[in-house]
Design a protein around this motif. Structure first.
Motif, PDB file in Angstrom:
ATOM      1  N   ALA A  76      43.336  61.729  52.352  1.00 22.45           N
ATOM      2  CA  ALA A  76      43.161  60.923  51.141  1.00 22.45           C
ATOM      3  C   ALA A  76      43.775  61.611  49.931  1.00 22.45           C
ATOM      4  N   ARG A  80      46.799  60.118  47.546  1.00 17.76           N
ATOM      5  CA  ARG A  80      46.713  59.974  46.092  1.00 17.76           C
ATOM      6  C   ARG A  80      47.852  60.704  45.387  1.00 17.76           C
ATOM      7  N   HIS A  84      50.745  58.947  43.109  1.00 14.19           N
ATOM      8  CA  HIS A  84      50.934  59.387  41.725  1.00 14.19           C
ATOM      9  C   HIS A  84      52.377  59.793  41.469  1.00 14.19           C
ATOM     10  N   TRP A 107      42.860  51.831  49.468  1.00  8.08           N
ATOM     11  CA  TRP A 107      41.730  52.260  48.646  1.00  8.08           C
ATOM     12  C   TRP A 107      42.205  52.916  47.347  1.00  8.08           C
ATOM     13  N   ALA A 108      43.231  53.740  47.461  1.00  7.13           N
ATOM     14  CA  ALA A 108      43.676  54.538  46.309  1.00  7.13           C
ATOM     15  C   ALA A 108      44.706  53.819  45.453  1.00  7.13           C
TER      16      ALA A 108
END
Length: 396
Positions: A76, A80, A84, A107-108
């Protein structure tokens, strides 16, 4: 356009989803798009420059096969960071209903998310049980794509909503240009050459059915050969072959894409004896593109690709005698093989990346230019009407 693509399965293990993601990425990069793929792989794997390593994968039983995925807190964090750093215009995830990088990316992620569903399993208990967990993920998806009507049906029955059908793509020209390899072609005095491609120990690929049929084929066509391409335990698979035909079955292991294309261009018939769990049948399109007449089990997904038997021969799934009978008839009839190859050469055009990628780009454009599309499900009726160029691919 800056596009982020998530491949849930190990990049260094051959598979339909991995090949789809790879070919799509390379096609879009050639068109001038900026694209990054996030995928798991072994630490020692050599990855192309557009792939970001997401850690090692672990094997998980899934849909009658073994999927190699990674999932967890460390994964995870990698997702992310990739999101980013990428600052993508659109995020395209594959198989977000499986516990994988794709689910973590949903989700992210924020902004436009496109999801492609490959699985065809109308009786999936796992998806039914997982629905409450998947629902928040599905609500974040801006547009949903299924690679076939059967993948769409699985999605609708288990997760609700709908999806536009856009098939897997193939570089048709790559297979058309492949030069036959003399040692894989039928030589004088031989009864023909058949080929099988797939993971040889995976029962749903149906190699056992083909091997059961092979002695009958060999009796009618002396000197016939079967070339088997794919990884797995050869001794375990070959132990049930009668001794008098064992030398006529050649296990080639894993080959490069170039050699796979050359194999398909060399053989008289490509056999796909799969028993189930197939949502599309990309190997059929590859074989047809290379000019190999196809003999396949009558799975619904295969029937769509082979147009109900118009551009390839079909036999009852799991019926070794029927497989043998059709294989013998095709090997004895070069005119029928030529007819099937000619019809298939026309049928595969709709699966070329020039067509498939254009439809995918139309979906990307929809979710990045229409704020309402980002906030809700895709406008399936607009797609069906052809406003995005993908309407002809939407199954009724």
């Amino acid at each position: 356009m800056k596009i982020g693509v998530v491949c849930p399965y190990a990049w260094d293990i051959p598979g339909g989803v991995q090949n789809h993601v790879r070919d799509l990425a390379e096609h879009l990069i050639r068109l001038g798009h900026e694209l990054s793929v996030l995928a798991p792989a072994d630490d020692e794997a050599t990855l192309p420059p557009y792939v970001t390593h997401a850690g090692r994968a672990v094997p998980v039983p899934y849909n009658g096969s073994v999927a190699r995925v990674n999932f967890g807190f460390l994964s995870a964090a990698r997702v992310r960071r990739w999101l980013h750093d990428g600052d993508f215009d659109v995020l395209h995830v594959h198989e977000p209903s499986s516990p994988s990088l794709s689910m973590l990316a949903c989700w992210a992620g924020s902004g436009p998310i496109v999801a492609t569903f490959h699985t065809a399993n109308p009786r999936s208990r796992a998806m039914t049980v997982a629905y409450p967990i998947l629902q928040p993920t599905l609500e974040k998806i801006s547009a949903r794509i299924a690679v076939s009507e059967y993948a769409r049906r699985t999605l609708v029955e288990h997760l609700g909503g709908d999806a536009v059908v856009i098939p897997n793509g193939v570089d048709v020209g790559f297979y058309e240009r492949a030069e036959p390899k003399p040692e894989w072609q039928t030589q004088p005095g031989q009864g023909g050459t058949l080929a099988f491609i797939g993971r040889i120990n995976e029962s749903r690929k149906g190699l056992a059915t083909l091997l059961e049929a092979f002695p009958e084929i060999a009796a009618a066509r002396p000197g016939v050969r079967l070339l088997v391409l794919g990884g797995g335990d050869i001794e375990e698979v070959a132990e049930d072959l009668p001794a008098d035909v064992r030398d006529q079955v050649e296990f080639l292991g894993r080959l490069s894409d170039e050699d796979k294309a050359r194999l398909l261009s060399s053989v008289d018939v490509y056999v796909a004896p799969n028993l189930g769990g197939e949502s599309f049948g990309i190997i059929l399109v590859e074989a047809m593109s290379a000019g190999a007449p196809v003999l396949a089990s009558d799975l619904d997904a295969f029937g769509l690709v082979l147009e109900g038997g118009q551009v390839g021969r079909m036999f009852p799934t799991g019926d070794a005698h029927a497989l043998a009978k059709d294989a013998i008839e095709l090997l004895e009839n070069p005119e029928e093989r030529a007819r099937l190859a000619e019809a298939a050469a026309l049928a595969v055009r709709r699966y070329d990346w020039s067509v498939v990628a254009a439809d995918l780009l139309a979906v990307y454009e929809m979710v990045t230019t229409d704020p309402l599309a980002v906030a809700s499900a895709p406008d399936i009726e607009a797609l069906a009407a052809g406003e995005l160029g993908a309407g002809e691919l939407l199954e009724p």
